[in-house]
Design an enzyme around this catalytic site. Structure first.
Site, PDB file in Angstrom:
ATOM      1  N   VAL A   1      -2.339  -7.570  -3.923  1.00  0.00           N
ATOM      2  CA  VAL A   1      -1.931  -8.621  -2.993  1.00  0.00           C
ATOM      3  C   VAL A   1      -3.115  -9.564  -2.753  1.00  0.00           C
ATOM      4  O   VAL A   1      -4.246  -9.119  -2.514  1.00  0.00           O
ATOM      5  CB  VAL A   1      -1.430  -8.007  -1.665  1.00  0.00           C
ATOM      6  CG1 VAL A   1      -1.213  -9.092  -0.611  1.00  0.00           C
ATOM      7  CG2 VAL A   1      -0.139  -7.230  -1.904  1.00  0.00           C
TER       8      VAL A   1
ATOM      9  N   GLU B   1     -18.839  16.895   4.792  1.00  0.00           N
ATOM     10  CA  GLU B   1     -18.142  17.604   3.709  1.00  0.00           C
ATOM     11  C   GLU B   1     -18.897  17.462   2.393  1.00  0.00           C
ATOM     12  O   GLU B   1     -19.055  18.421   1.633  1.00  0.00           O
ATOM     13  CB  GLU B   1     -16.708  17.071   3.586  1.00  0.00           C
ATOM     14  CG  GLU B   1     -15.840  17.627   4.709  1.00  0.00           C
ATOM     15  CD  GLU B   1     -14.503  16.913   4.911  1.00  0.00           C
ATOM     16  OE1 GLU B   1     -13.737  17.365   5.753  1.00  0.00           O
ATOM     17  OE2 GLU B   1     -14.228  15.904   4.234  1.00  0.00           O
TER      18      GLU B   1
ATOM     19  N   GLY C   1       0.807  -1.215   0.000  1.00  0.00           N
ATOM     20  CA  GLY C   1       0.000   0.000   0.000  1.00  0.00           C
ATOM     21  C   GLY C   1       0.841   1.266   0.000  1.00  0.00           C
ATOM     22  O   GLY C   1       1.725   1.441   0.845  1.00  0.00           O
TER      23      GLY C   1
ATOM     24  N   ALA D   1      -5.214  10.534   8.376  1.00  0.00           N
ATOM     25  CA  ALA D   1      -3.961  10.555   7.629  1.00  0.00           C
ATOM     26  C   ALA D   1      -2.724  10.863   8.504  1.00  0.00           C
ATOM     27  O   ALA D   1      -1.696  10.190   8.367  1.00  0.00           O
ATOM     28  CB  ALA D   1      -4.076  11.544   6.476  1.00  0.00           C
TER      29      ALA D   1
HETATM   30  C1  LIG Z   1     -13.343  10.611   1.666  1.00  0.00           C
HETATM   31  C2  LIG Z   1     -12.284  10.605   2.749  1.00  0.00           C
HETATM   32  C3  LIG Z   1     -11.921  11.799   3.370  1.00  0.00           C
HETATM   33  C4  LIG Z   1     -10.945  11.813   4.356  1.00  0.00           C
HETATM   34  N1  LIG Z   1     -10.601  13.005   4.928  1.00  0.00           N
HETATM   35  C5  LIG Z   1      -9.603  13.048   5.824  1.00  0.00           C
HETATM   36  C6  LIG Z   1      -9.144  14.302   6.370  1.00  0.00           C
HETATM   37  O1  LIG Z   1      -9.669  15.369   6.042  1.00  0.00           O
HETATM   38  N2  LIG Z   1      -8.106  14.276   7.245  1.00  0.00           N
HETATM   39  C7  LIG Z   1      -7.505  13.113   7.612  1.00  0.00           C
HETATM   40  O2  LIG Z   1      -6.555  13.151   8.381  1.00  0.00           O
HETATM   41  N3  LIG Z   1      -7.910  11.914   7.134  1.00  0.00           N
HETATM   42  C8  LIG Z   1      -8.933  11.855   6.245  1.00  0.00           C
HETATM   43  N4  LIG Z   1      -9.345  10.650   5.734  1.00  0.00           N
HETATM   44  C9  LIG Z   1      -8.742   9.415   6.248  1.00  0.00           C
HETATM   45  C10 LIG Z   1      -7.378   9.151   5.608  1.00  0.00           C
HETATM   46  O3  LIG Z   1      -7.450   9.310   4.217  1.00  0.00           O
HETATM   47  C11 LIG Z   1      -6.944   7.750   5.990  1.00  0.00           C
HETATM   48  O4  LIG Z   1      -6.895   7.666   7.393  1.00  0.00           O
HETATM   49  C12 LIG Z   1      -5.573   7.441   5.397  1.00  0.00           C
HETATM   50  O5  LIG Z   1      -5.641   7.458   3.985  1.00  0.00           O
HETATM   51  C13 LIG Z   1      -5.093   6.078   5.863  1.00  0.00           C
HETATM   52  O6  LIG Z   1      -3.845   5.834   5.292  1.00  0.00           O
HETATM   53  P1  LIG Z   1      -3.387   4.337   5.003  1.00  0.00           P
HETATM   54  O7  LIG Z   1      -1.965   4.433   4.550  1.00  0.00           O
HETATM   55  O8  LIG Z   1      -3.714   3.468   6.145  1.00  0.00           O
HETATM   56  O9  LIG Z   1      -4.323   3.826   3.802  1.00  0.00           O
HETATM   57  P2  LIG Z   1      -4.660   4.462   2.412  1.00  0.00           P
HETATM   58  O10 LIG Z   1      -4.213   5.865   2.303  1.00  0.00           O
HETATM   59  O11 LIG Z   1      -6.099   4.153   2.188  1.00  0.00           O
HETATM   60  O12 LIG Z   1      -3.787   3.603   1.381  1.00  0.00           O
HETATM   61  C14 LIG Z   1      -3.986   2.216   1.207  1.00  0.00           C
HETATM   62  C15 LIG Z   1      -3.241   1.786  -0.047  1.00  0.00           C
HETATM   63  O13 LIG Z   1      -3.221   0.353  -0.082  1.00  0.00           O
HETATM   64  C16 LIG Z   1      -3.499  -0.095  -1.389  1.00  0.00           C
HETATM   65  N5  LIG Z   1      -4.077  -1.439  -1.285  1.00  0.00           N
HETATM   66  C17 LIG Z   1      -5.187  -1.807  -0.603  1.00  0.00           C
HETATM   67  N6  LIG Z   1      -5.401  -3.133  -0.739  1.00  0.00           N
HETATM   68  C18 LIG Z   1      -4.394  -3.618  -1.527  1.00  0.00           C
HETATM   69  C19 LIG Z   1      -4.091  -4.903  -2.041  1.00  0.00           C
HETATM   70  N7  LIG Z   1      -4.819  -5.989  -1.769  1.00  0.00           N
HETATM   71  N8  LIG Z   1      -3.005  -5.013  -2.838  1.00  0.00           N
HETATM   72  C20 LIG Z   1      -2.232  -3.949  -3.137  1.00  0.00           C
HETATM   73  N9  LIG Z   1      -2.498  -2.694  -2.682  1.00  0.00           N
HETATM   74  C21 LIG Z   1      -3.558  -2.530  -1.879  1.00  0.00           C
HETATM   75  C22 LIG Z   1      -4.472   0.955  -1.922  1.00  0.00           C
HETATM   76  O14 LIG Z   1      -4.485   0.954  -3.333  1.00  0.00           O
HETATM   77  C23 LIG Z   1      -3.920   2.251  -1.321  1.00  0.00           C
HETATM   78  O15 LIG Z   1      -2.990   2.871  -2.185  1.00  0.00           O
HETATM   79  C24 LIG Z   1     -10.326  10.598   4.740  1.00  0.00           C
HETATM   80  C25 LIG Z   1     -10.684   9.397   4.111  1.00  0.00           C
HETATM   81  C26 LIG Z   1     -11.651   9.400   3.122  1.00  0.00           C
HETATM   82  C27 LIG Z   1     -12.036   8.118   2.438  1.00  0.00           C
END
Ligand SMILES: Cc1cc2nc3c(=O)[nH]c(=O)nc-3n(C[C@H](O)[C@H](O)[C@H](O)COP(=O)(O)OP(=O)(O)OC[C@H]3O[C@@H](n4cnc5c(N)ncnc54)[C@H](O)[C@@H]3O)c2cc1C
Length: 431
Positions: free
Chosen positions: A82, A173, A14, A318
């Site tokens: 994955v 939002e 990811g 995030a």
């Molecule tokens: C609409 C929306 C608005 C948001 N607004 C805010 C905000 O204003 N402020 C804030 O702090 N947070 C916000 N968030 C939350 C924030 O985006 C998440 O907490 C953050 O993205 C989590 O990061 P992460 O690295 O865990 O996962 P993600 O950023 O979701 O990344 C996961 C990655 O894993 C990859 N992946 C998943 N499954 C597989 C697989 N099987 N094989 C290969 N790759 C895979 C995906 O393609 C992706 O690139 C928001 C979320 C959403 C959906």
């Protein structure tokens, strides 16, 4: 090279906020990093709702993973989904082969949950991916087009009713942005309808919107939404979502557009790791973010259940994913250099934020509660700026700002002839 000389292989699943931060923290470490992602770009999810409501275009909020790491020579990017993990052999199995690891960092994020009613997805898309945002945008813009072609006032009203299910930050939002799209951006663009007649209904099962914020801020946010013309309904459970109506609290609301912003789940981890997960599928991790019983596997970001304070978990936001990614990267780098392991992970809360429309927001930061335009500026300038994980963040921020302020027209295009055919097909026949 003998097995002893070989540099440790770090596999990261990811390239979201967590995965990017982990890979960057390993920049100067004597390790080889492989990032596996099923898509070729890093997506800035906090601004997805602006793509969904035609304020920004998809390319404004996504960057190729390869270009982010073009100068970091110890990183290889594999575009692949994955499928499973063999923790005995320390191998990640993906669509395009296998990747062996010494350390595995899982940062696969979350997806939306319909609480067992997955069939609602067709009539109420959620907002997690670019395709979700463009689909929501298409549905919202098409609803106005269909309304313009309707002759019957009832049909017109149904086309101009938008129901958003779930009043967390994303739902709030979206509701605020759709209200501004209808009441401001599109206000002079139609001749037979008045976009101002659009009804935007925000439904919440709990007693108040934005339940993670202090009550005083929830109330302020609700007031701002009402000023924008959003109908806020709390304590209402949605019972049915069809393509032309929503049933909630026993009432049938004719509405041709519904959007889901109500729940999240983490996929696959129980099956991949054979470990315990919580109600929504997160893996409870140790204070150093490793999985209990699997010392070579760490889980970070939305997929991890990390204890924080007062019985609470680190929130799924995030900044948390970034901090966890950075921590695990540093921990692995220290190990690779034979240095002392860092102290256990400590989350630094950067505040909770939600925007309401184009120039209002609420912020809860420790004892500080802010709302209105000052809070919006804070959100725009500080929160968003520091989350940008790509090169030249200042240019990215300036481009967002100008598209946002000048309401980029390109992001309101409904592309393809199929769009026109779809409008015709959906317009109710004259009675
Ligand atoms: C609409 C929306 C608005 C948001 N607004 C805010 C905000 O204003 N402020 C804030 O702090 N947070 C916000 N968030 C939350 C924030 O985006 C998440 O907490 C953050 O993205 C989590 O990061 P992460 O690295 O865990 O996962 P993600 O950023 O979701 O990344 C996961 C990655 O894993 C990859 N992946 C998943 N499954 C597989 C697989 N099987 N094989 C290969 N790759 C895979 C995906 O393609 C992706 O690139 C928001 C979320 C959403 C959906």
């Amino acid at each position: 090279m003998t097995e002893i000389d070989r540099r440790p292989r770090i596999v990261i699943i990811g390239a979201g906020f967590g995965g990017l931060a982990a890979a960057k923290a390993l920049k100067n470490a004597p390790v080889d990093v492989e990032i596996i992602d099923k898509r070729n770009y890093h997506l800035f999810q906090p601004l997805l709702y602006q793509v969904a409501t035609a304020d920004l275009s998809p390319a404004d909020i996504a960057w190729p993973i390869r270009s982010i790491f073009s100068k970091q020579k110890n990183v290889t990017v594999t575009l692949s989904k994955v499928l499973d993990i063999d923790t005995e052999r320390q191998v990640v199995l993906h669509e395009n082969g296998e990747s062996t690891y010494d350390h595995l960092i899982i940062a696969n994020g979350s997806s939306h949950s319909y609480f067992g009613k997955d069939h609602w997805a067709a009539n109420a898309p959620g907002l997690k991916r670019i395709v979700d945002a463009t689909e929501v945008r298409r549905r919202v813009l098409m609803a106005f087009e269909r309304a313009e072609l309707c002759e019957d006032p009832e049909d017109q009203a149904r086309e101009l009713t938008f129901v958003i299910v779930g009043a967390g930050p994303t739902g709030v939002e979206l509701a605020g942005s759709i209200a501004e799209l209808a009441h401001v951006t599109l206000s002079e663009d139609f001749r037979r309808i008045d976009p101002d007649d659009a009804r935007i209904i925000l439904m919440e099962g709990g007693p108040r919107i934005l339940s993670a914020f202090p009550e005083v801020l929830s109330a302020k946010a609700e007031e701002s939404l009402r000023k924008l013309g959003v109908e806020v309904r709390t304590g209402v459970m949605v019972e049915q979502i069809e393509d032309d109506h929503v049933v909630a609290g026993g009432e049938t609301i004719p509405a041709s557009t519904a959007i889901w912003a109500a729940g999240v789940k983490i996929e696959n981890l129980k099956q991949w790791l054979g470990c315990e997960t919580d109600r929504i599928g997160r893996v409870p991790v140790q204070p150093d973010l490793r999985v209990p019983g699997l010392p070579s596997v760490s889980v970070i970001g939305d997929a991890a259940k990390v204890a924080w304070k007062d019985g609470m978990d680190v929130p799924g936001v995030a900044p948390a994913a970034k901090q966890e990614g950075k921590y695990v990267g540093r921990r692995i780098a220290a190990e690779a250099r034979g240095e002392k392991a860092p102290a256990p992970f400590r989350y630094r809360h950067m505040g909770s934020l939600a925007t309401i429309g184009r120039n209002s927001a609420i912020i809860s930061f420790g004892k500080i509660n802010l709302s209105g335009f000052v809070a919006w500026l804070f959100w725009g300038l500080i929160h968003i700026y520091f989350l940008i994980g790509v090169k030249r963040p200042i240019f990215v921020a300036m481009s967002w700002f100008s598209n946002y302020v000048f309401r980029s027209k390109g992001s309101r295009l409904i592309t393809g002839m199929e769009a026109l055919r779809a409008v015709r097909a959906h317009v109710p026949k004259r009675r």
